[in-house]
Design an enzyme around this catalytic site. Structure first.
Site, mmCIF file in Angstrom:
data_model
loop_
_atom_site.group_PDB
_atom_site.id
_atom_site.type_symbol
_atom_site.label_atom_id
_atom_site.label_comp_id
_atom_site.label_asym_id
_atom_site.label_seq_id
_atom_site.Cartn_x
_atom_site.Cartn_y
_atom_site.Cartn_z
ATOM 1 N N GLN A 129 0.860 -1.182 0.000
ATOM 2 C CA GLN A 129 0.000 0.000 0.000
ATOM 3 C C GLN A 129 0.900 1.237 0.000
ATOM 4 O OE1 GLN A 129 -1.909 0.377 3.762
ATOM 5 N NE2 GLN A 129 -3.422 1.861 3.108
ATOM 6 N N GLY A 130 0.833 2.026 -1.055
ATOM 7 C CA GLY A 130 1.692 3.210 -1.168
ATOM 8 C C GLY A 130 0.918 4.482 -0.924
ATOM 9 N N SER A 132 1.531 6.638 2.374
ATOM 10 C CA SER A 132 2.299 7.637 3.129
ATOM 11 C C SER A 132 3.521 8.119 2.361
ATOM 12 C CB SER A 132 2.756 7.037 4.460
ATOM 13 O OG SER A 132 1.668 6.505 5.151
ATOM 14 N N SER A 164 4.619 -1.283 4.215
ATOM 15 C CA SER A 164 4.800 -2.661 4.667
ATOM 16 C C SER A 164 4.825 -3.603 3.464
ATOM 17 C CB SER A 164 3.658 -3.070 5.595
ATOM 18 O OG SER A 164 3.534 -2.130 6.636
ATOM 19 N N GLU A 245 -9.473 -1.088 6.524
ATOM 20 C CA GLU A 245 -8.358 -1.254 7.441
ATOM 21 C C GLU A 245 -8.878 -1.250 8.881
ATOM 22 O OE1 GLU A 245 -5.345 1.673 6.627
ATOM 23 O OE2 GLU A 245 -3.758 0.303 7.256
ATOM 24 N N GLU A 373 -4.388 9.889 17.560
ATOM 25 C CA GLU A 373 -4.854 11.289 17.535
ATOM 26 C C GLU A 373 -5.813 11.503 16.361
ATOM 27 O OE1 GLU A 373 -1.577 10.421 17.805
ATOM 28 O OE2 GLU A 373 -1.511 10.743 19.968
HETATM 29 C C1 FAD Z 1 4.163 -0.484 11.506
HETATM 30 C C2 FAD Z 1 3.711 0.500 10.487
HETATM 31 C C3 FAD Z 1 3.296 0.060 9.232
HETATM 32 C C4 FAD Z 1 2.886 0.975 8.256
HETATM 33 N N1 FAD Z 1 2.519 0.508 7.033
HETATM 34 C C5 FAD Z 1 2.175 1.413 6.040
HETATM 35 C C6 FAD Z 1 1.869 0.960 4.727
HETATM 36 O O1 FAD Z 1 1.879 -0.236 4.439
HETATM 37 N N2 FAD Z 1 1.577 1.862 3.771
HETATM 38 C C7 FAD Z 1 1.536 3.198 4.031
HETATM 39 O O2 FAD Z 1 1.240 3.972 3.136
HETATM 40 N N3 FAD Z 1 1.836 3.669 5.278
HETATM 41 C C8 FAD Z 1 2.168 2.805 6.270
HETATM 42 N N4 FAD Z 1 2.499 3.265 7.531
HETATM 43 C C9 FAD Z 1 2.537 4.696 7.751
HETATM 44 C C10 FAD Z 1 1.423 5.227 8.617
HETATM 45 O O3 FAD Z 1 0.213 5.218 7.927
HETATM 46 C C11 FAD Z 1 1.842 6.652 9.034
HETATM 47 O O4 FAD Z 1 3.000 6.544 9.830
HETATM 48 C C12 FAD Z 1 0.758 7.325 9.829
HETATM 49 O O5 FAD Z 1 -0.341 7.632 9.019
HETATM 50 C C13 FAD Z 1 1.257 8.613 10.485
HETATM 51 O O6 FAD Z 1 1.907 9.463 9.564
HETATM 52 P P1 FAD Z 1 3.353 10.043 9.878
HETATM 53 O O7 FAD Z 1 4.230 8.914 10.219
HETATM 54 O O8 FAD Z 1 3.748 10.922 8.771
HETATM 55 O O9 FAD Z 1 3.184 10.894 11.172
HETATM 56 P P2 FAD Z 1 2.633 12.371 11.254
HETATM 57 O O10 FAD Z 1 1.400 12.511 10.467
HETATM 58 O O11 FAD Z 1 3.740 13.335 10.995
HETATM 59 O O12 FAD Z 1 2.260 12.433 12.773
HETATM 60 C C14 FAD Z 1 3.197 12.692 13.833
HETATM 61 C C15 FAD Z 1 2.411 12.935 15.112
HETATM 62 O O13 FAD Z 1 1.556 14.074 14.929
HETATM 63 C C16 FAD Z 1 0.226 13.736 15.165
HETATM 64 N N5 FAD Z 1 -0.668 14.467 14.244
HETATM 65 C C17 FAD Z 1 -0.542 14.634 12.917
HETATM 66 N N6 FAD Z 1 -1.589 15.307 12.416
HETATM 67 C C18 FAD Z 1 -2.409 15.567 13.453
HETATM 68 C C19 FAD Z 1 -3.668 16.225 13.602
HETATM 69 N N7 FAD Z 1 -4.336 16.751 12.571
HETATM 70 N N8 FAD Z 1 -4.209 16.271 14.824
HETATM 71 C C20 FAD Z 1 -3.564 15.738 15.910
HETATM 72 N N9 FAD Z 1 -2.394 15.126 15.837
HETATM 73 C C21 FAD Z 1 -1.822 15.029 14.624
HETATM 74 C C22 FAD Z 1 0.144 12.244 14.931
HETATM 75 O O14 FAD Z 1 -0.937 11.653 15.609
HETATM 76 C C23 FAD Z 1 1.481 11.775 15.448
HETATM 77 O O15 FAD Z 1 1.431 11.603 16.837
HETATM 78 C C24 FAD Z 1 2.900 2.356 8.541
HETATM 79 C C25 FAD Z 1 3.307 2.801 9.809
HETATM 80 C C26 FAD Z 1 3.721 1.887 10.769
HETATM 81 C C27 FAD Z 1 4.153 2.399 12.114
#
Ligand code: FAD
Lengths: 390, 361
Positions: A129-130, A132, A164, A245, A373
């Site tokens: 899944q692409g 992020s 992933s 999901e 969050e």
């Molecule tokens: C084990 C694992 C597997 C994953 N697998 C995939 C995958 O297969 N495909 C894929 O596309 N992605 C995948 N992800 C990515 C995942 O979807 C993102 O990490 C997640 O959506 C959070 O985005 P970010 O890491 O950019 O954090 P950010 O969005 O930068 O968030 C950082 C912090 O800020 C908070 N925050 C951000 N925006 C807000 C808001 N509006 N209000 C309050 N708080 C906020 C968040 O809650 C978090 O605590 C995976 C992540 C993990 C940990």
């Protein structure tokens, strides 16, 4: 209220149960916690999915014409529970089966269904899944991986991350930008991972393994027929994926959590802690929360049965299972005492060091599939009607 | 599988909601709680006319003969409306009488003509029936709900060391109010000086008492869910309208996420309470554990929802005029009643760790 299964459902359950008890590989329980290379593990699980596919069990909820069983929601729940109960290995194509297949079924055209669905079920083609990107995680609508039209192709340039299974994948459900408009400018494309210009790099996780990766796209050509739904309608398609999901996937969790709980009680007994009032309190609290999760799930399934779709209430489940697992793993650490820290490879560890791994892995639960969050934002805005906070 | 109310249960619940909206408004609650006994004879007799006082009492004994799920649906509405008075006391007493194999007073309770309660705790203040030490039937009970208006008091006492249940004439006992935080439900010290009619002893008394406590605990959990729902609604409504720094406060995540948590706890309490009701009705093997699960969860969740309800409304939430504190007070007395989370966690430990039944997944 009636939580009994119908006679048809009971019959289905017995059939599923019998099949699993005859077919779950005997070596799995030992192998589950053992150290082996990610590739060797994956090959094993792929073979297992093939066995399930050949017997017609790979896609119980999927329509029959694409190799599924067309099972009812309750049958799906029963199936998932039985699979967990039998301690069957998971199927290799996790994202294809749980997210991307259902998305193609809901939004794809006939040609796409014919081309892709069966190979998802048979694990012949693995999916990732692409969504992020480095600058678009929670804020998926900010995705900037660009797709430029070139005749009957799109040309893709950009960078995805945290994907992933990308290291094993043949295909990717990719969210791309086809127009500058935030929500109305996104498109979902199905992209071959072996196409020229696609580069996958492993990302090591805090838990030690490299389950997820980053993917770079440099002038990758994708045929326009691989658009799911319509161009610039990707937001709706991607949200559909995310609903899945957060949907039925919980059914296996309550069985697995209960098994982990029972195992922890055994360990507490072995360590002569079951008479300790504090340990008793903490274990009982976990039992209660796992039960409440199970009750929430039964209620949610019952509601989906009536209304047809998982709603924003799915956010309750997501918060509940992820935060509960973190609390549970901490209590497991306390019950294990100094043994808690022993990792894979330590001869003295309980369960080959699985508890230390689980403890670390649980941190990802409140981030993956939408952070806690973001789930609270969804409840606040979409369920309670509070003004959007961002 | 159907987890939720069926059509007739939905009708019962919506009728109850309408009834209490009309007969027990927040202003009525405040008026009734000022009476000292938190009892209103008119409301009580109207509740009896609706059949509410005999939901579980069999039809041939003058009740409605319904089940635990109907009881939970009704109790949830009563919790939402913060209905003051002796509903849970009467439920507890009637369930004990019925479970002891008697029909004594049941018709009177269902019709509202007889008010009953149950006296369990003593100065040791332990919910466990094993802790009962008072000899039959002389001595002092404490924390007895609604004793002032009770015509009949079911008393747990010791007869030659054995646990026994007696029905004692309420007028023969001396009652002293124990002023407490929950103004909508009053508790008393009650001194007994002999008399009483034996209902059950030994094993039968244990069974009847435990059953009555389980039934009342589930009703209480459903009632707590209704209270949480209302507490949340009041807070969310305020968060939408109150503005600071030019925006509705509900737009600030520090506020919004507290509301989301209140929602999560309320829904989860509801799931657990209705499951426990269903489990008791269907005599599912884990029914007693299910009752404790519901009480563990609701006890902590109801208190915490109250905490957030006050916090979200700032100074306004801390005022006497705001209804939140009435629910907040009720949350504390409900948390304590029939054993708090700590008590029920220990009960779960006995049921699932000591008896090691949990192995059979
Ligand atoms: C084990 C694992 C597997 C994953 N697998 C995939 C995958 O297969 N495909 C894929 O596309 N992605 C995948 N992800 C990515 C995942 O979807 C993102 O990490 C997640 O959506 C959070 O985005 P970010 O890491 O950019 O954090 P950010 O969005 O930068 O968030 C950082 C912090 O800020 C908070 N925050 C951000 N925006 C807000 C808001 N509006 N209000 C309050 N708080 C906020 C968040 O809650 C978090 O605590 C995976 C992540 C993990 C940990």
């Amino acid at each position: 209220m009636d939580l009994n299964l119908t006679s048809q459902e009971l019959q289905f359950r017995d059939e599923v149960r019998a099949w699993f008890s005859a077919n779950v590989p005997k070596d799995w329980v030992k192998r589950r916690n053992a150290e082996e290379s990610m590739q060797a593990r994956f090959d094993y699980l792929r073979q297992w999915q093939r066995t399930m596919f050949d017997a017609g069990w790979a896609g119980v909820s999927w329509p029959k014409q694409y190799g599924g069983r067309g099972a009812t929601l309750m049958e799906q729940v029963i199936f998932i529970e039985e699979m967990a109960r039998a301690e069957a290995p998971p199927m290799a194509n996790v994202l294809g089966l749980g997210l991307i297949g259902p998305t193609i079924i809901a939004y794809g055209n006939d040609a796409q269904k014919t081309r892709f669905l069966q190979k998802i079920l048979s694990a012949e083609e693995i999916w990732c899944q692409g969504f992020s990107e480095p600058n678009a995680g929670s804020d998926l609508a900010a995705a900037s991986t660009e797709a430029k039209r070139d005749g009957d192709h799109f040309i893709i340039n950009g960078h995805k991350c945290w994907n992933s299974y990308a290291w094993a994948a043949d295909w990717c459900e990719l969210v791309v930008r086809t127009d500058p408009d935030q929500h109305k400018g996104l498109t979902v494309l199905l992209v071959g991972m072996k196409a020229p210009g696609v580069e996958v790099r492993g990302l090591k996780q805090m838990s030690g393994e490299s389950e997820f990766c980053e993917i770079f796209f440099r002038d990758v050509r994708v045929p326009a027929e691989n658009v799911v739904g319509k161009v610039n309608d990707g937001w709706r398609v991607a949200m559909g994926t995310l609903m899945h999901e957060r949907g039925t996937f919980g059914a296996a969790l309550q069985v697995n959590y209960r098994r982990n709980f029972n195992r922890l009680v055994e360990i507490a007994r072995e360590r002569k802690l079951t008479g300790d009032p504090l340990v008793r309190q903490k274990l009982a609290q976990m039992y209660a929360e796992i039960e409440v999760m199970r009750c929430n799930q039964m209620r949610a399934f019952s509601r989906i049965n009536e209304t047809g779709v998982p709603g924003p209430e799915g956010s309750i489940q997501k918060i509940f299972w992820s935060e509960l697992n973190q609390r549970f793993q901490q209590i497991a650490m306390e019950v294990l005492g100094p043994y808690a820290q022993l990792a894979h490879g330590s001869a003295d560890a309980f369960d080959q060091g699985q508890w230390a791994y689980n403890y670390l892995r649980a941190r990802g639960n409140t981030i993956e599939a939408g952070t806690s969050e973001i789930q609270r934002n969804i409840i606040g805005h979409f369920v309670l009607g509070l003004p959007k906070s961002y | 599988m159907q987890f939720g109310l069926n059509e007739s249960q939905k009708i019962l619940q919506s009728n109850a909601r309408k009834f209490f909206a009309a007969e027990c408004s927040p202003a009525d609650v405040r008026r009734i709680m000022e009476t000292g006994t938190a009892h209103d004879e008119k409301l009580w007799s109207h509740m009896a006319e609706q059949g509410f006082l005999g939901v579980l009492i069999p039809e041939d004994a003058g009740g409605m003969g319904l089940g635990m799920v109907e009881l939970a649906a009704l109790a949830e509405e009563m919790g939402r409306a913060l209905v003051p008075g002796a509903f849970i006391s009467n439920l507890l007493a009637a369930s004990a009488i019925h479970a002891a194999g008697s029909t004594r007073h049941l018709a009177g309770i269902a019709s509202g003509k007889i008010k009953a309660t149950l006296a369990l705790l003593e100065s040791s203040a332990k919910w466990n029936p094993e802790a009962v030490a008072m000899p039959a039937v002389t001595g002092e009970k404490m924390f007895v709900p609604d004793a002032a208006i009770a015509d009949v008091i079911i008393v747990a006492a010791r007869d030659n060391g054995e646990l026994a249940l007696y029905a004692v004439d309420g007028k023969s006992a001396a009652k002293t109010a124990m002023p407490s935080v929950d103004l909508t439900r009053r508790i008393y010290k009650v001194a007994f000086s002999g008399g009483g009619e034996l209902l059950a002893r030994g094993d039968a008394a244990h069974k009847a008492l435990n059953h009555a406590l389980d039934v009342a605990t589930v009703a209480l959990c459903a009632e707590m869910t209704g209270g949480m729902q209302r507490t949340m609604e009041i807070a969310v409504e305020y968060a939408k309208t109150r503005k600071q720094f030019g925006k509705p406060i509900g737009q600030y995540q520090a506020v919004q996420h507290q509301c989301a948590d209140m929602f999560l706890w309320t829904e989860s309490s509801r799931s657990a309470a209705y499951y426990a009701a269903y489990a008791l009705d269907s005599a599912i093997p884990d029914a007693r554990a299910a009752v404790s699960v519901a009480k563990v969860y609701a006890s902590d969740a109801c208190r915490e929802t109250g905490n957030r309800g006050v916090q979200v409304q700032g100074g306004m939430g801390f005022t006497w005029e705001n209804d939140t504190h009435l629910y907040y007070r009720r949350a504390k007395s409900s948390e304590i009643a029939f054993g708090d989370a700590t008590y029920h966690r220990e009960r779960i430990a006995q049921l699932v760790i000591d008896q090691a039944r949990s192995a059979a997944v």
